[in-house]
Design a protein around this motif. Sequence first.
Motif, PDB file in Angstrom:
ATOM      1  N   LEU A 198       0.821  -1.008  -0.053  1.00 52.64           N
ATOM      2  CA  LEU A 198       0.123   0.105   0.037  1.00 52.64           C
ATOM      3  C   LEU A 198       0.760   1.185  -0.109  1.00 52.64           C
ATOM      4  N   SER A 254       0.019  -2.224  -6.086  1.00 49.46           N
ATOM      5  CA  SER A 254      -0.448  -2.939  -4.719  1.00 49.46           C
ATOM      6  C   SER A 254      -0.836  -4.461  -5.070  1.00 49.46           C
ATOM      7  N   ALA A 305      -8.121  -0.686  -0.500  1.00 51.47           N
ATOM      8  CA  ALA A 305      -6.772   0.245  -0.894  1.00 51.47           C
ATOM      9  C   ALA A 305      -7.141   1.449  -1.583  1.00 51.47           C
ATOM     10  N   MET A 345      -3.006  -1.525   5.912  1.00 50.76           N
ATOM     11  CA  MET A 345      -3.524  -0.611   4.657  1.00 50.76           C
ATOM     12  C   MET A 345      -3.498   0.772   4.774  1.00 50.76           C
TER      13      MET A 345
END
Length: 253
Positions: free
Chosen positions: A18, A28, A56, A214
């Motif tokens: 992330l 990612s 994300a 994250m």
Amino acid sequence: MAPAMQIALSMASIGIALTVKGITGFGSGLLTVTLLTLIWGPRDAIAISACTEIVACSILVPQAWRAMDAKLLVALFLPMMLGLWIGTGLLAVITDAWLTVCVGGAVALSGMYLSARPVAGGRGELDGLPTQPAKVLAIGGLAGFLGGLLGGLTTASGPPVIIYGRYFFTDAFGRAQFIGLFFLSSATLLPMLIFRGVIQADGLWRLPFLIPPMFLGAALGAWLSPNLSREQFGRLVGFVLAGAGLALLKTSL
């Protein structure tokens, strides 16, 4: 490997992935599915990667949406949906050994490309669509389809789209389009994987552990993004991806 160690390594992997996405707008999915395949195996990695990619992208969309180009996103996303449908169909019937080869090969090749060409090599000058965008949109549609096909099979739909975006568009504009497109693709991919029976509920107990890294990784990447050399960082990401992909290929032999 003990479950606690697996969770710790998964959290570190998600944080790294992330951070990369926060900086560049991509990477990612490639990093997540590769690193988690080494920890959990390919199918669990794909399930977790599909879920985490939605979160994300959701984190990053609000600060990038003003720079997104609706016409460009539609041109890439519509053929990408077709590719995703075909790719998830293949995923439902492919063996784990071949799946690992597909993931490792895709990631290794994309890493080698970024290592060799971390910047667009004199291109990448557009901050939006040109006045006559037919050629750019047509090539984007092809890149979207190929990315969808790869994404449906591995959740890592980035390489064709990234190569396309870095060739035509500046980093700042391209980053916003990557974030928007991969949000749409991940939101489409997850229900497809559920429909195909690839994602099983008993493998998603790990997700709550992955949410904090994250958010931290995305925030760190967004903060670092304006302050890093694109060439140096792009090459570093390429080396990481190439190494991870080759490691996956080695495990499948």
